[in-house]
Scaffold this active site. Structure first.
Site, short mmCIF file in Angstrom:
data_model
loop_
_atom_site.label_atom_id
_atom_site.label_comp_id
_atom_site.label_asym_id
_atom_site.label_seq_id
_atom_site.Cartn_x
_atom_site.Cartn_y
_atom_site.Cartn_z
N HIS A 115 -3.50 9.13 1.55
CA HIS A 115 -3.49 7.92 0.72
C HIS A 115 -4.87 7.64 0.14
CE1 HIS A 115 -5.16 5.05 3.89
NE2 HIS A 115 -4.95 6.15 4.56
N CYS A 117 -3.56 2.82 -5.27
CA CYS A 117 -2.90 3.71 -4.31
C CYS A 117 -1.48 4.07 -4.75
CB CYS A 117 -2.88 3.08 -2.93
SG CYS A 117 -2.06 1.47 -2.86
N HIS A 146 0.87 -1.17 0.00
CA HIS A 146 0.00 0.00 0.00
C HIS A 146 0.91 1.22 0.00
CE1 HIS A 146 -3.61 2.28 0.53
NE2 HIS A 146 -3.14 2.87 1.62
#
Length: 173
Positions: free
Chosen positions: A39, A117, A27
C-alpha cells in the site's frame, strides 16, 4: 462486487483490493499473498497505525510499504473490494504482483486528489489510477457549492425585493 465478511471468513486472493474503513475515509491496499499487502502510505506512518494520521493528507510524498494484512488493518473494519471489475478488466495477477513488489520501498508523489492510496491500488489492479472517494467528495463539494450559490442568490433576491421597498417607503414619506 464488494464483500463484507468476518475476520475468519475473509480470504483475499493475490491481486485483490483491500478497502479499510478509517473513519471519514477509506485506505486501500493490494493483497499480494501469504498474508501480506502492498500500500501507499505517508512516511510518518507507523506499522499498524494505518493512514489515519493528519499527515496522510498533508504530505507530498508517500512510501510504498509491504506489511502483514492484520498489522496494517489493526482494529479497523475492512473488505475485499474489486468492484471496478465491472468497469475495467483486471490485469493478470502475475503482473499486479510483480509491479507491487517492485514498488516496495519506493517514495512516490502523493496528492489526495490525484495520487492517493486508492489511485495507487487501482493502478496496480487495473492499470487505471482512479479514486471513487475523490470523485464522490468532488460531487458532494459541487452540490454544496451549488447549494451555497443558490442560497446566496435567494438572500440577494430577498434583499433586493424587501430591502428596496424600505428605501422607497422612506422616500415617499
Amino acid at each position: 462486487m464488494a464483500l463484507t465478511l468476518s475476520k475468519h471468513d475473509m480470504k483475499p486472493q493475490p491481486g485483490d483490493l483491500i478497502e479499510i474503513f478509517r473513519g471519514p475515509y477509506q485506505h486501500w491496499a493490494v493483497y499480494i499473498g501469504d498474508g501480506y499487502v502492498v500500500h501507499l502510505a505517508p512516511p510518518s506512518e507507523v506499522a499498524g497505525a494505518g493512514a489515519s494520521s493528519v499527515m496522510s493528507v498533508l504530505t507530498e510524498k508517500a512510501i510504498v510499504k509491504k506489511e502483514e494484512l492484520w498489522d496494517m488493518v489493526g482494529t479497523d473494519q475492512w473488505k475485499i473490494n474489486n468492484s471496478l471489475d465491472e468497469k475495467y478488466e483486471p490485469r493478470p495477477v502475475h503482473v499486479i504482483l510483480r509491479e507491487a513488489r517492485a514498488l516496495v520501498g519506493k517514495e512516490l508523489p502523493y496528492c489526495i486528489f490525484r495520487g492517493n492510496c486508492e489511485h495507487f491500488a487501482n493502478e496496480l489492479r487495473y492499470g487505471k489510477a482512479e479514486s471513487r472517494q475523490v470523485r464522490k467528495a468532488g460531487e458532494v463539494a459541487m452540490v454544496a457549492g451549488l447549494a451555497t450559490v443558490v442560497g446566496l442568490g435567494f438572500v440577494a433576491l430577498a434583499g433586493a425585493l424587501f430591502g428596496g421597498s424600505k428605501k422607497e417607503n422612506k422616500n415617499t414619506q
